[in-house]
Design a protein around this motif. Sequence first.
Motif, PDB file in Angstrom:
ATOM      1  N   ILE A 178       0.869  -1.172   0.000  1.00  0.00           N
ATOM      2  CA  ILE A 178       0.000   0.000   0.000  1.00  0.00           C
ATOM      3  C   ILE A 178       0.903   1.219   0.000  1.00  0.00           C
ATOM      4  O   ILE A 178       1.600   1.503   0.974  1.00  0.00           O
ATOM      5  CB  ILE A 178      -0.946  -0.011   1.214  1.00  0.00           C
ATOM      6  CG1 ILE A 178      -1.788  -1.292   1.200  1.00  0.00           C
ATOM      7  CG2 ILE A 178      -1.827   1.238   1.202  1.00  0.00           C
ATOM      8  CD1 ILE A 178      -2.700  -1.464   2.395  1.00  0.00           C
ATOM      9  N   GLY A 179       0.904   1.906  -1.137  1.00  0.00           N
ATOM     10  CA  GLY A 179       1.811   3.025  -1.367  1.00  0.00           C
ATOM     11  C   GLY A 179       2.924   2.567  -2.298  1.00  0.00           C
ATOM     12  O   GLY A 179       3.651   1.629  -1.980  1.00  0.00           O
ATOM     13  N   TYR A 180       3.018   3.198  -3.465  1.00  0.00           N
ATOM     14  CA  TYR A 180       4.015   2.787  -4.449  1.00  0.00           C
ATOM     15  C   TYR A 180       4.855   3.979  -4.899  1.00  0.00           C
ATOM     16  O   TYR A 180       5.109   4.193  -6.069  1.00  0.00           O
ATOM     17  CB  TYR A 180       3.319   2.114  -5.646  1.00  0.00           C
ATOM     18  CG  TYR A 180       4.222   1.273  -6.497  1.00  0.00           C
ATOM     19  CD1 TYR A 180       4.788   0.110  -5.990  1.00  0.00           C
ATOM     20  CD2 TYR A 180       4.504   1.621  -7.801  1.00  0.00           C
ATOM     21  CE1 TYR A 180       5.609  -0.686  -6.776  1.00  0.00           C
ATOM     22  CE2 TYR A 180       5.323   0.833  -8.605  1.00  0.00           C
ATOM     23  CZ  TYR A 180       5.875  -0.307  -8.081  1.00  0.00           C
ATOM     24  OH  TYR A 180       6.691  -1.098  -8.854  1.00  0.00           O
ATOM     25  N   GLY A 181       5.297   4.752  -3.912  1.00  0.00           N
ATOM     26  CA  GLY A 181       6.266   5.809  -4.174  1.00  0.00           C
ATOM     27  C   GLY A 181       7.658   5.208  -4.125  1.00  0.00           C
ATOM     28  O   GLY A 181       7.838   3.989  -4.270  1.00  0.00           O
ATOM     29  N   THR A 211       3.582   1.861   2.977  1.00  0.00           N
ATOM     30  CA  THR A 211       4.629   2.867   2.750  1.00  0.00           C
ATOM     31  C   THR A 211       4.013   4.153   2.228  1.00  0.00           C
ATOM     32  O   THR A 211       4.399   4.644   1.172  1.00  0.00           O
ATOM     33  CB  THR A 211       5.695   2.355   1.761  1.00  0.00           C
ATOM     34  OG1 THR A 211       5.063   2.101   0.506  1.00  0.00           O
ATOM     35  CG2 THR A 211       6.380   1.113   2.266  1.00  0.00           C
ATOM     36  N   VAL A 212       3.062   4.673   2.958  1.00  0.00           N
ATOM     37  CA  VAL A 212       2.422   5.927   2.549  1.00  0.00           C
ATOM     38  C   VAL A 212       3.156   7.105   3.182  1.00  0.00           C
ATOM     39  O   VAL A 212       3.834   6.941   4.199  1.00  0.00           O
ATOM     40  CB  VAL A 212       0.921   5.932   2.911  1.00  0.00           C
ATOM     41  CG1 VAL A 212       0.190   4.850   2.132  1.00  0.00           C
ATOM     42  CG2 VAL A 212       0.702   5.766   4.403  1.00  0.00           C
ATOM     43  N   ASP A 256       2.266   9.675   4.946  1.00  0.00           N
ATOM     44  CA  ASP A 256       1.780  10.255   6.197  1.00  0.00           C
ATOM     45  C   ASP A 256       1.620   9.170   7.263  1.00  0.00           C
ATOM     46  O   ASP A 256       0.933   8.169   7.036  1.00  0.00           O
ATOM     47  CB  ASP A 256       0.434  10.948   5.927  1.00  0.00           C
ATOM     48  CG  ASP A 256      -0.108  11.639   7.146  1.00  0.00           C
ATOM     49  OD1 ASP A 256      -0.859  10.980   7.902  1.00  0.00           O
ATOM     50  OD2 ASP A 256       0.211  12.823   7.354  1.00  0.00           O
ATOM     51  N   ASP A 257       2.243   9.359   8.424  1.00  0.00           N
ATOM     52  CA  ASP A 257       2.195   8.354   9.487  1.00  0.00           C
ATOM     53  C   ASP A 257       0.785   8.120  10.016  1.00  0.00           C
ATOM     54  O   ASP A 257       0.424   6.985  10.342  1.00  0.00           O
ATOM     55  CB  ASP A 257       3.118   8.742  10.645  1.00  0.00           C
ATOM     56  CG  ASP A 257       4.588   8.558  10.301  1.00  0.00           C
ATOM     57  OD1 ASP A 257       4.911   8.067   9.199  1.00  0.00           O
ATOM     58  OD2 ASP A 257       5.427   8.916  11.156  1.00  0.00           O
ATOM     59  N   LEU A 258      -0.030   9.159  10.107  1.00  0.00           N
ATOM     60  CA  LEU A 258      -1.404   8.973  10.574  1.00  0.00           C
ATOM     61  C   LEU A 258      -2.172   8.102   9.590  1.00  0.00           C
ATOM     62  O   LEU A 258      -2.900   7.185   9.999  1.00  0.00           O
ATOM     63  CB  LEU A 258      -2.115  10.316  10.770  1.00  0.00           C
ATOM     64  CG  LEU A 258      -3.600  10.224  11.155  1.00  0.00           C
ATOM     65  CD1 LEU A 258      -3.790   9.424  12.445  1.00  0.00           C
ATOM     66  CD2 LEU A 258      -4.209  11.606  11.282  1.00  0.00           C
ATOM     67  N   ASP A 259      -1.993   8.363   8.307  1.00  0.00           N
ATOM     68  CA  ASP A 259      -2.642   7.511   7.310  1.00  0.00           C
ATOM     69  C   ASP A 259      -2.154   6.067   7.433  1.00  0.00           C
ATOM     70  O   ASP A 259      -2.947   5.128   7.348  1.00  0.00           O
ATOM     71  CB  ASP A 259      -2.386   8.030   5.895  1.00  0.00           C
ATOM     72  CG  ASP A 259      -3.176   9.282   5.573  1.00  0.00           C
ATOM     73  OD1 ASP A 259      -4.185   9.568   6.266  1.00  0.00           O
ATOM     74  OD2 ASP A 259      -2.784   9.988   4.630  1.00  0.00           O
ATOM     75  N   ALA A 260      -0.862   5.887   7.636  1.00  0.00           N
ATOM     76  CA  ALA A 260      -0.309   4.539   7.789  1.00  0.00           C
ATOM     77  C   ALA A 260      -0.937   3.831   8.990  1.00  0.00           C
ATOM     78  O   ALA A 260      -1.267   2.642   8.923  1.00  0.00           O
ATOM     79  CB  ALA A 260       1.207   4.599   7.943  1.00  0.00           C
ATOM     80  N   PHE A 261      -1.111   4.561  10.080  1.00  0.00           N
ATOM     81  CA  PHE A 261      -1.732   3.998  11.283  1.00  0.00           C
ATOM     82  C   PHE A 261      -3.163   3.556  10.981  1.00  0.00           C
ATOM     83  O   PHE A 261      -3.574   2.444  11.338  1.00  0.00           O
ATOM     84  CB  PHE A 261      -1.708   5.050  12.402  1.00  0.00           C
ATOM     85  CG  PHE A 261      -2.290   4.583  13.690  1.00  0.00           C
ATOM     86  CD1 PHE A 261      -1.540   3.820  14.566  1.00  0.00           C
ATOM     87  CD2 PHE A 261      -3.591   4.904  14.034  1.00  0.00           C
ATOM     88  CE1 PHE A 261      -2.075   3.386  15.775  1.00  0.00           C
ATOM     89  CE2 PHE A 261      -4.134   4.474  15.229  1.00  0.00           C
ATOM     90  CZ  PHE A 261      -3.373   3.713  16.105  1.00  0.00           C
ATOM     91  N   VAL A 275       6.175   1.325   7.276  1.00  0.00           N
ATOM     92  CA  VAL A 275       7.359   2.176   7.174  1.00  0.00           C
ATOM     93  C   VAL A 275       6.893   3.589   7.492  1.00  0.00           C
ATOM     94  O   VAL A 275       6.045   4.138   6.791  1.00  0.00           O
ATOM     95  CB  VAL A 275       7.988   2.110   5.769  1.00  0.00           C
ATOM     96  CG1 VAL A 275       9.208   3.012   5.695  1.00  0.00           C
ATOM     97  CG2 VAL A 275       8.350   0.671   5.413  1.00  0.00           C
ATOM     98  N   ILE A 276       7.423   4.140   8.587  1.00  0.00           N
ATOM     99  CA  ILE A 276       6.966   5.450   9.036  1.00  0.00           C
ATOM    100  C   ILE A 276       8.061   6.492   8.840  1.00  0.00           C
ATOM    101  O   ILE A 276       9.221   6.157   8.630  1.00  0.00           O
ATOM    102  CB  ILE A 276       6.508   5.410  10.510  1.00  0.00           C
ATOM    103  CG1 ILE A 276       7.653   5.021  11.435  1.00  0.00           C
ATOM    104  CG2 ILE A 276       5.327   4.448  10.661  1.00  0.00           C
ATOM    105  CD1 ILE A 276       7.324   5.131  12.911  1.00  0.00           C
ATOM    106  N   ARG A 277       7.684   7.746   8.941  1.00  0.00           N
ATOM    107  CA  ARG A 277       8.630   8.846   8.709  1.00  0.00           C
ATOM    108  C   ARG A 277       9.129   9.481   9.998  1.00  0.00           C
ATOM    109  O   ARG A 277      10.256   9.946  10.055  1.00  0.00           O
ATOM    110  CB  ARG A 277       7.977   9.907   7.828  1.00  0.00           C
ATOM    111  CG  ARG A 277       7.724   9.390   6.435  1.00  0.00           C
ATOM    112  CD  ARG A 277       7.078  10.454   5.567  1.00  0.00           C
ATOM    113  NE  ARG A 277       6.837   9.927   4.245  1.00  0.00           N
ATOM    114  CZ  ARG A 277       7.626  10.140   3.206  1.00  0.00           C
ATOM    115  NH1 ARG A 277       8.692  10.865   3.320  1.00  0.00           N
ATOM    116  NH2 ARG A 277       7.336   9.633   2.031  1.00  0.00           N
TER     117      ARG A 277
END
Length: 125
Positions: free
Chosen positions: A8-11, A75-76, A78-83, A101-103
């Motif tokens: 989830i997240g393909y940056g 791997t998005v 924004d950490d809140l979105d990841a949560f 994977v958080i920032r």
Amino acid sequence: MTDHVLAIGYGDTGRCAVNRVLAAQPDARLTVLDTVFHSVVEATANGATAVQGDGRDRCALDEAASDAADRVVITVPDDLDAFLIARAVRATNPDAVIVAVIREAENYTLFLSSDATAVHIRQSD
């Protein structure tokens, strides 16, 4: 085990994570879920099944077969979105290994007590 990996997240970070998974397990079935159309097109061109949608959305998770994934890599940017994504994925798949994977390092403890199985802090470029 079906060896189904959902990214989830393909940056940049997501592509790196996917490449590492595929290097270690080339026969893994890979699905990518991303909100950006260009990322979905790129993931498809790289051999993944790709779905455009938001990882917080149950319909998008259903379309990406999150309930059948053995591993989910979040791997998005924004950490809140990841949560929130980790919580949504856990609701669809209680047995999946969820790697976030958080920032922000200060969010590490929060994620360890959340629905994520493992947490990695993204290294600065």
